[in-house]
Design an enzyme around this catalytic site. Structure first.
Site, mmCIF file in Angstrom:
data_model
loop_
_atom_site.group_PDB
_atom_site.id
_atom_site.type_symbol
_atom_site.label_atom_id
_atom_site.label_comp_id
_atom_site.label_asym_id
_atom_site.label_seq_id
_atom_site.Cartn_x
_atom_site.Cartn_y
_atom_site.Cartn_z
ATOM 1 N N GLU A 1 0.800 -1.283 0.346
ATOM 2 C CA GLU A 1 0.567 0.009 0.162
ATOM 3 C C GLU A 1 1.063 1.458 -0.087
ATOM 4 O O GLU A 1 0.260 2.017 -0.747
ATOM 5 C CB GLU A 1 -0.607 -0.058 1.390
ATOM 6 C CG GLU A 1 -1.816 1.658 1.568
ATOM 7 C CD GLU A 1 -2.545 1.643 2.891
ATOM 8 O OE1 GLU A 1 -3.521 1.261 3.184
ATOM 9 O OE2 GLU A 1 -1.486 1.351 4.105
ATOM 10 N N ASP B 1 -9.655 1.813 6.110
ATOM 11 C CA ASP B 1 -9.643 1.639 4.572
ATOM 12 C C ASP B 1 -10.822 2.402 3.703
ATOM 13 O O ASP B 1 -10.670 3.468 2.895
ATOM 14 C CB ASP B 1 -10.236 0.121 4.490
ATOM 15 C CG ASP B 1 -8.641 -1.029 4.860
ATOM 16 O OD1 ASP B 1 -8.158 -0.298 4.383
ATOM 17 O OD2 ASP B 1 -8.384 -1.772 3.808
#
Length: 833
Positions: A505, A701
């Site tokens: 990420e 998220d």
């Protein structure tokens, strides 16, 4: 060679939005428009004028390909990209640039696209046909033209009995029957008699109330009119009736048209050289309403600048495309003579001079302020009236540069109104556009190559914006809160410090940021670390990346998390476009390798592709046991648009479809009242109903979704109305919780969570900087003026420890930087250099 993918039909189906007024397509030249109604939409099949790349055509018509456009309201037009080119039709001379006026019809489950072009080794035109299962392609061209036709401008009519007739121009207007296969003539060509003397071309035939109308451009004097004849059958005889539209008053030699009925109203599609007044071989499509007399004859159409359709008050209103204008004191000219696609401006030069724009929809929610992009050397005052009611007075500051000014709306109109802008004080006030409330942009950067600087709109100077962005960048990469760490002389990683690891990420985010800032040094260091420690070079995960590693490269997990792959591919394509592939890293090949390794994973023991093939949606994590669910925050449809253009992996159509599926999925994932989404959910957008703390609630998220939707809007603007509703909805919810108090975790219905998900070693609800950042970024899509309060909050926010001592340098820091990039216009599509 860079451009490796040459399919039979080009499949860059990039969706782009235009604005409503005449001309209707504002980013490229369009001519010879054939409009058809399929499945409740209007599809536009024009030719495509270009500036000639060959000397012999520098003063003549030059056309090399065809685009398709579609609309449901005749205001917002979607460009489905190039569907056919002179380079991929077997029989066409690829140097002829003669892809002139086309047509498209539907029969027996197929769409037939007819087009004229010059065959190889021949001087006369022929007519070809290409076939598709959808009105927007892909179209497969036949290997040869239709035998028996020598001419241009084909038009096909299918009568009520299902018989097909084709009409074309060539030494007069001609016609023939088509066979059921729609590719061969069923009768010998015949010349259509009974028409006036003079050059005629571009026939368009339609039926209304049992009468058949043969319409055509006709040179009555020196320029083309649009004329027509009527008959009782598709084959005539036709009786000449007169003129539909007179010659151009400004000297455009040609006109070309089609006439269709849509939602109970008839429309005339035609062209003019609006964007190229100095060269009438580069034209642009217009639309105006068309009516009939009681005897079926056509009422002559007067061309307008306003065109058709209703304009949203909360978008830019181009009042230079006026409905009416005062007799004196108003002029219209291009904003930028060097780039006429930037459109026009109006100049109010005399007290009480005015300009009127009709059919503006203010909706049911009262607007609060008006915005105008203006310029005036000495300043002035303008008044805005809606249906004869004064609604706002705007003071225009003196200055030599364009600026956006605001004023409060004193009496908010509702519903559809006509607006008038008049000069009350001063002189020589120039107006580019006006709009109400936040006025988001109406077109994406794939089309315009422009990006909105929201901070500048709020009054911050460019020097302030640049300094702030540099500081936020340095905070992430070099400051006391940095998460970027160099290793030796060639590698670096980004660490999630609170979790003591390195994640795909963060590394892929860092690569995207580096390529956006043109920092090849940072990009290459990060990629080398990823490739050495994280990417699997063989085995069932070949091409994928271990999603978490220790800072020494030891893997904490072998499996991938798909958002990393998503960002890797896109950032590598951008790196290829920006820096090429010859400086030690073949960026494009690395991107293609990730895609190929993923898409070729088949068999019962194989790990699934990170894009679920059945649903065409990104997985949460690919496994050998199937990809069970997805993550709303992984959905970035505009990234697939990038892949469709520049991955050159032979999957352009698939990636384009993935973008469409992803947008459709997001509609289902967002709560209809709060605008919140869960961290994870099923492919149909439903909740997992999992027992774990992560999954069904809006948590860490989920923060990314507002920013991701802002990116899709900024780049593609392909889902404008829904995205605007979404942006208003989620900001309304957060605002209702308190602009400076909203928390970082909620159930999707807006209720408090029963259990708080901890961050690192800390477990507490906060007004988190990461969510502050993404809630501000979504302002790019919002129409409500409260979005400016979210942006102001981000501008003023400090990246410092919370009350309990917790400081998230990684996630908060990266999201903050991305939000500043968005709102300063610095998060951009990187086109090939």
């Amino acid at each position: 060679m860079r451009h490796l993918y040459l399919g039979i039909v080009t499949l860059f189906l990039v969706i782009l939005k235009t604005y409503s007024q005449n001309p209707i397509i504002s980013h490229s030249f369009t001519a010879d428009p054939t409009a058809r109604v399929f499945d409740g939409k209007v599809y536009l099949y024009p030719s495509h004028d270009i500036k000639s790349p060959v000397e012999r055509l520098k003063d003549w018509f030059c056309m090399e390909d065809y685009h398709i456009y579609s609309s449901q309201n005749l205001v917002d037009w979607t460009d489905h990209g190039v569907i056919l080119s002179q380079n991929n039709v077997p029989w066409v001379d690829s140097e002829s640039y003669s892809m002139w006026a086309p047509d498209c019809v539907y029969k027996n489950g197929k769409y037939y696209f007819y087009f004229p072009a010059k065959p190889k080794n021949m001087k006369v035109f022929s007519v070809g046909v290409a076939v598709s299962d959808t009105p927007y392609g892909p179209f497969m061209p036949d290997w040869k033209p239709i035998e028996g036709i020598q001419g241009i401008d084909p038009c096909v009519l299918i009568d009520k009995q299902g018989s097909a007739y084709i009409y074309w121009a060539g030494n007069g207007l001609r016609m023939a029957r088509l066979k059921d296969n729609m590719k061969e003539l069923a009768s010998a060509p015949v010349l259509i008699e009974g028409l006036p003397e003079g050059f005629k071309e571009g026939p368009f035939v339609f039926e209304r109330n049992g009468k058949y109308y043969l319409t055509f451009p006709w040179v009555k004097d020196k320029m083309e009119t649009l004329a027509y004849a009527m008959g009782n059958s598709p084959s005539g005889p036709f009786e000449f009736k007169g003129i539909i539209m007179d010659e151009s008053p400004t000297g455009c030699w040609t006109n070309h048209h089609s006439i269709v009925e849509y939602n109970g109203q008839w429309y005339l599609f035609y062209h003019h050289n609006d964007f190229s007044p100095e060269a009438d071989k580069r034209r642009s499509v217009r639309i105006d309403s068309l009516t009939f007399n009681s005897d079926g004859t056509i009422v002559k159409v007067k061309p307008t600048l306003r065109g058709v359709g209703i304009t949203d008050a909360r978008m830019k209103i181009q009042i230079d495309r006026y409905s009416a204008i005062s007799k004196e004191g108003v002029s219209v000219s291009f904003v930028n003579d060097e780039n006429k696609f930037e459109g026009w401006k109006c100049r109010l030069e005399k007290i009480k001079s005015w300009i009127q724009y009709n059919r503006v929809d203010f909706g049911s929610q009262p607007v609060q302020e008006v915005k105008m992009r203006v310029k005036s050397d000495k300043g002035g005052v303008v008044k805005i009236v809606a249906d004869d009611e004064d609604i706002a007075t705007v003071k225009i500051p003196a200055g030599k540069d364009w600026c956006v000014v605001k004023a409060c709306v004193e009496k908010a109109p509702v519903g559809v109104c006509d607006i008038r802008v008049s000069l009350q004080k001063g002189a020589s006030v120039e107006i580019d556009w006006i709009g109400f409330d936040a006025v988001p942009w109406s077109a994406g950067a794939f089309e315009t190559r422009k990006y909105r600087n929201f901070f500048a709109e709020m009054g911050y100077s460019q020097a302030e914006i640049d300094a702030k962005l540099e500081k936020v960048f340095n905070d992430v990469f070099y400051g006391v809160n940095k998460v970027y760490f160099e290793v030796g002389d060639s590698m670096a990683y980004i660490s999630d410090l609170k979790n003591h690891d390195v994640r795909t990420e963060g590394l892929s985010y860092g690569m995207m940021i580096a390529v956006q800032f043109d920092r090849k040094d940072i990009f290459d260091r990060l990629w080398r670390w990823c490739k050495k420690y994280m990417q699997h070079q063989k085995g069932m995960f070949e091409g994928y990346f271990a999603w978490s590693c220790q800072t020494d490269g030891t893997r904490n997990s072998e499996g991938p998390a798909s958002d990393g792959e998503l960002y890797y591919v896109t950032s590598l394509i951008f790196a290829s476009n920006r820096w090429g592939n010859e400086s030690g890293i073949n960026y494009l090949a690395e991107a293609q390798n990730i895609l190929d390794c993923s898409m070729k994973k088949v068999g019962k023991d194989a790990v699934t592709p990170f894009i679920n093939i059945e649903h065409q949606l990104i997985t949460f994590t690919p496994t050998r046991f199937g990809a069970k669910f997805t993550d709303p925050s992984y959905h970035l449809p505009a990234f697939y648009e990038v892949w469709a253009r520049w991955a050159y992996d032979g999957r352009s159509r698939f990636w384009r479809e993935c973008a469409e599926r992803s947008r459709e999925y997001l509609h289902k994932s967002i709560h209809p009242v709060t605008g919140l989404n869960p961290d994870y959910n099923n492919y149909d957008g439903s909740l997992l109903h999992s027992d774990g703390i992560i999954g069904d609630a809006f948590r860490f998220d989920s923060w990314r979704v507002p920013m991701n939707i802002a990116l899709d809007y900024s780049w593609a603007c392909a889902d404008r109305e829904w995205q605007q509703e979404y942006g208003n909805k989620i900001q309304n919810f957060l605002y209702g919780q308190g602009l400076y108090d909203f928390k970082d975790q909620y159930n999707v219905d807006g209720s408090p969570v029963k259990e708080v998900l901890q961050a690192g070693e800390y477990k507490q609800l906060r007004h988190s900087l990461g969510l502050v950042a993404t809630a501000a970024a979504v302002s790019l899509v919002c129409t409500d003026v409260k979005c400016e309060e979210f942006v102001k909050q981000l501008w003023e926010a400090k990246h410092v420890p919370y009350e309990d001592g917790y400081l998230d340098k990684y996630y908060d820091g990266l999201l903050r930087l991305f939000a500043f990039m968005h709102l300063s216009g610095r998060y951009q599509i990187i086109f090939p250099q």
